[in-house]
Design a protein around this motif. Structure first.
Motif, PDB file in Angstrom:
ATOM      1  N   GLY A  94       0.761  -1.153   0.130  1.00 30.71           N
ATOM      2  CA  GLY A  94       0.109   0.060   0.103  1.00 30.71           C
ATOM      3  C   GLY A  94       1.103   1.069  -0.040  1.00 30.71           C
ATOM      4  O   GLY A  94       0.308   2.293   0.438  1.00 30.71           O
ATOM      5  N   PHE A  95       2.182   1.288  -0.548  1.00 25.51           N
ATOM      6  CA  PHE A  95       2.839   2.441  -0.452  1.00 25.51           C
ATOM      7  C   PHE A  95       3.351   2.773  -2.094  1.00 25.51           C
ATOM      8  O   PHE A  95       3.272   1.661  -2.922  1.00 25.51           O
ATOM      9  CB  PHE A  95       4.158   2.201   0.169  1.00 25.51           C
ATOM     10  CG  PHE A  95       3.989   2.188   1.895  1.00 25.51           C
ATOM     11  CD1 PHE A  95       3.989   3.282   2.561  1.00 25.51           C
ATOM     12  CD2 PHE A  95       3.857   0.882   2.209  1.00 25.51           C
ATOM     13  CE1 PHE A  95       3.628   3.002   3.767  1.00 25.51           C
ATOM     14  CE2 PHE A  95       3.756   0.743   3.568  1.00 25.51           C
ATOM     15  CZ  PHE A  95       3.640   1.715   4.621  1.00 25.51           C
ATOM     16  N   SER A  96       3.876   3.738  -2.291  1.00 26.55           N
ATOM     17  CA  SER A  96       4.295   4.161  -3.451  1.00 26.55           C
ATOM     18  C   SER A  96       5.639   3.642  -3.585  1.00 26.55           C
ATOM     19  O   SER A  96       6.535   3.261  -2.887  1.00 26.55           O
ATOM     20  CB  SER A  96       4.271   5.674  -3.719  1.00 26.55           C
ATOM     21  OG  SER A  96       5.366   6.388  -2.949  1.00 26.55           O
ATOM     22  N   GLN A  97       6.239   3.500  -5.088  1.00 25.43           N
ATOM     23  CA  GLN A  97       7.792   3.089  -4.949  1.00 25.43           C
ATOM     24  C   GLN A  97       8.786   4.318  -4.484  1.00 25.43           C
ATOM     25  O   GLN A  97       9.756   3.696  -3.607  1.00 25.43           O
ATOM     26  CB  GLN A  97       8.220   3.097  -6.542  1.00 25.43           C
ATOM     27  CG  GLN A  97       7.619   1.947  -6.991  1.00 25.43           C
ATOM     28  CD  GLN A  97       8.243   1.809  -8.445  1.00 25.43           C
ATOM     29  OE1 GLN A  97       7.547   2.146  -9.432  1.00 25.43           O
ATOM     30  NE2 GLN A  97       9.179   1.224  -8.545  1.00 25.43           N
ATOM     31  N   GLY A  98       8.274   5.379  -4.376  1.00 23.85           N
ATOM     32  CA  GLY A  98       9.154   6.456  -3.664  1.00 23.85           C
ATOM     33  C   GLY A  98       9.083   6.355  -2.268  1.00 23.85           C
ATOM     34  O   GLY A  98      10.335   6.447  -1.628  1.00 23.85           O
ATOM     35  N   ALA A  99       7.941   5.675  -1.545  1.00 22.55           N
ATOM     36  CA  ALA A  99       7.986   5.646  -0.162  1.00 22.55           C
ATOM     37  C   ALA A  99       8.820   4.194   0.098  1.00 22.55           C
ATOM     38  O   ALA A  99       9.557   4.049   1.067  1.00 22.55           O
ATOM     39  CB  ALA A  99       6.566   5.355   0.572  1.00 22.55           C
ATOM     40  N   PHE A 100       8.732   3.305  -0.638  1.00 26.98           N
ATOM     41  CA  PHE A 100       9.612   2.168  -0.709  1.00 26.98           C
ATOM     42  C   PHE A 100      11.219   2.509  -0.631  1.00 26.98           C
ATOM     43  O   PHE A 100      11.739   2.312   0.254  1.00 26.98           O
ATOM     44  CB  PHE A 100       9.425   1.047  -1.784  1.00 26.98           C
ATOM     45  CG  PHE A 100      10.388   0.111  -1.773  1.00 26.98           C
ATOM     46  CD1 PHE A 100       9.831  -1.419  -1.027  1.00 26.98           C
ATOM     47  CD2 PHE A 100      11.541  -0.055  -2.317  1.00 26.98           C
ATOM     48  CE1 PHE A 100      10.605  -2.261  -0.937  1.00 26.98           C
ATOM     49  CE2 PHE A 100      12.284  -1.066  -2.192  1.00 26.98           C
ATOM     50  CZ  PHE A 100      11.841  -2.160  -1.505  1.00 26.98           C
ATOM     51  N   TYR A 101      11.648   3.463  -1.407  1.00 24.60           N
ATOM     52  CA  TYR A 101      12.973   3.793  -1.798  1.00 24.60           C
ATOM     53  C   TYR A 101      13.332   4.763  -0.570  1.00 24.60           C
ATOM     54  O   TYR A 101      14.519   4.771  -0.373  1.00 24.60           O
ATOM     55  CB  TYR A 101      13.113   4.214  -3.264  1.00 24.60           C
ATOM     56  CG  TYR A 101      13.212   3.065  -4.202  1.00 24.60           C
ATOM     57  CD1 TYR A 101      14.300   2.098  -4.083  1.00 24.60           C
ATOM     58  CD2 TYR A 101      12.523   2.955  -5.282  1.00 24.60           C
ATOM     59  CE1 TYR A 101      14.475   1.297  -4.972  1.00 24.60           C
ATOM     60  CE2 TYR A 101      12.643   2.201  -6.105  1.00 24.60           C
ATOM     61  CZ  TYR A 101      13.708   1.236  -6.082  1.00 24.60           C
ATOM     62  OH  TYR A 101      13.719   0.099  -6.966  1.00 24.60           O
ATOM     63  N   SER A 102      12.320   5.295   0.031  1.00 22.12           N
ATOM     64  CA  SER A 102      12.901   6.316   1.129  1.00 22.12           C
ATOM     65  C   SER A 102      13.296   5.442   2.424  1.00 22.12           C
ATOM     66  O   SER A 102      13.911   5.936   3.284  1.00 22.12           O
ATOM     67  CB  SER A 102      11.659   7.420   1.499  1.00 22.12           C
ATOM     68  OG  SER A 102      10.659   6.780   1.931  1.00 22.12           O
ATOM     69  N   ASN A 103      12.627   4.230   2.324  1.00 25.91           N
ATOM     70  CA  ASN A 103      12.971   3.380   3.572  1.00 25.91           C
ATOM     71  C   ASN A 103      14.183   2.237   3.086  1.00 25.91           C
ATOM     72  O   ASN A 103      14.684   1.791   4.102  1.00 25.91           O
ATOM     73  CB  ASN A 103      11.661   2.556   3.969  1.00 25.91           C
ATOM     74  CG  ASN A 103      10.596   3.980   4.545  1.00 25.91           C
ATOM     75  OD1 ASN A 103      11.054   4.275   5.742  1.00 25.91           O
ATOM     76  ND2 ASN A 103      10.008   4.239   3.863  1.00 25.91           N
ATOM     77  N   PHE A 104      13.989   1.906   2.096  1.00 27.06           N
ATOM     78  CA  PHE A 104      14.822   0.791   1.723  1.00 27.06           C
ATOM     79  C   PHE A 104      15.854   0.989   0.416  1.00 27.06           C
ATOM     80  O   PHE A 104      15.145   1.401  -0.557  1.00 27.06           O
ATOM     81  CB  PHE A 104      13.975  -0.403   1.427  1.00 27.06           C
ATOM     82  CG  PHE A 104      13.367  -0.951   2.787  1.00 27.06           C
ATOM     83  CD1 PHE A 104      14.099  -1.519   3.608  1.00 27.06           C
ATOM     84  CD2 PHE A 104      12.044  -0.743   2.788  1.00 27.06           C
ATOM     85  CE1 PHE A 104      13.100  -1.967   4.708  1.00 27.06           C
ATOM     86  CE2 PHE A 104      11.508  -1.063   3.984  1.00 27.06           C
ATOM     87  CZ  PHE A 104      11.981  -1.845   4.839  1.00 27.06           C
ATOM     88  N   PRO A 105      16.982   0.691   0.255  1.00 23.00           N
ATOM     89  CA  PRO A 105      17.885   1.072  -0.938  1.00 23.00           C
ATOM     90  C   PRO A 105      17.534  -0.140  -2.031  1.00 23.00           C
ATOM     91  O   PRO A 105      17.535   0.589  -3.471  1.00 23.00           O
ATOM     92  CB  PRO A 105      19.217   1.080  -0.811  1.00 23.00           C
ATOM     93  CG  PRO A 105      19.091   0.132   0.663  1.00 23.00           C
ATOM     94  CD  PRO A 105      17.780   0.218   1.142  1.00 23.00           C
ATOM     95  N   ASP A 106      16.895  -0.926  -1.940  1.00 25.65           N
ATOM     96  CA  ASP A 106      16.745  -2.192  -2.914  1.00 25.65           C
ATOM     97  C   ASP A 106      15.772  -3.064  -2.240  1.00 25.65           C
ATOM     98  O   ASP A 106      15.321  -3.255  -0.936  1.00 25.65           O
ATOM     99  CB  ASP A 106      18.053  -2.597  -3.528  1.00 25.65           C
ATOM    100  CG  ASP A 106      18.660  -3.195  -2.430  1.00 25.65           C
ATOM    101  OD1 ASP A 106      18.398  -3.751  -1.570  1.00 25.65           O
ATOM    102  OD2 ASP A 106      20.021  -3.062  -2.732  1.00 25.65           O
ATOM    103  N   LYS A 107      15.187  -4.215  -3.070  1.00 32.63           N
ATOM    104  CA  LYS A 107      14.293  -4.952  -2.639  1.00 32.63           C
ATOM    105  C   LYS A 107      15.050  -6.028  -1.431  1.00 32.63           C
ATOM    106  O   LYS A 107      14.356  -6.509  -0.774  1.00 32.63           O
ATOM    107  CB  LYS A 107      13.604  -5.584  -3.855  1.00 32.63           C
ATOM    108  CG  LYS A 107      14.292  -6.679  -4.626  1.00 32.63           C
ATOM    109  CD  LYS A 107      13.218  -7.142  -5.603  1.00 32.63           C
ATOM    110  CE  LYS A 107      13.774  -8.553  -6.123  1.00 32.63           C
ATOM    111  NZ  LYS A 107      12.815  -9.132  -7.062  1.00 32.63           N
ATOM    112  N   GLU A 108      16.243  -6.302  -1.745  1.00 32.97           N
ATOM    113  CA  GLU A 108      17.063  -7.112  -1.036  1.00 32.97           C
ATOM    114  C   GLU A 108      17.299  -6.738   0.286  1.00 32.97           C
ATOM    115  O   GLU A 108      17.168  -7.480   1.496  1.00 32.97           O
ATOM    116  CB  GLU A 108      18.381  -7.491  -1.804  1.00 32.97           C
ATOM    117  CG  GLU A 108      18.640  -8.268  -2.718  1.00 32.97           C
ATOM    118  CD  GLU A 108      18.014  -7.713  -4.053  1.00 32.97           C
ATOM    119  OE1 GLU A 108      17.910  -6.346  -4.191  1.00 32.97           O
ATOM    120  OE2 GLU A 108      17.814  -8.344  -5.033  1.00 32.97           O
TER     121      GLU A 108
END
Length: 39
Positions: free
Chosen positions: A19-33
């Protein structure tokens, strides 16, 4: 994401499922690993 497996899931798939945007993902994690390590 479970249907695809982690290797085939994109960051967009993961962010959408959470339920997050990609920007929110990348603001918390540098990559999916990194999210896998956090879990």
């Amino acid at each position: 994401m479970i249907k695809k497996g982690f290797a085939q899931a994109s960051v967009r798939d993961i962010a959408d499922a959470a339920g997050f945007s990609q920007g929110a993902f990348y603001s918390n994690f540098p990559d999916k690993e990194a999210i896998l390590l956090e879990l």
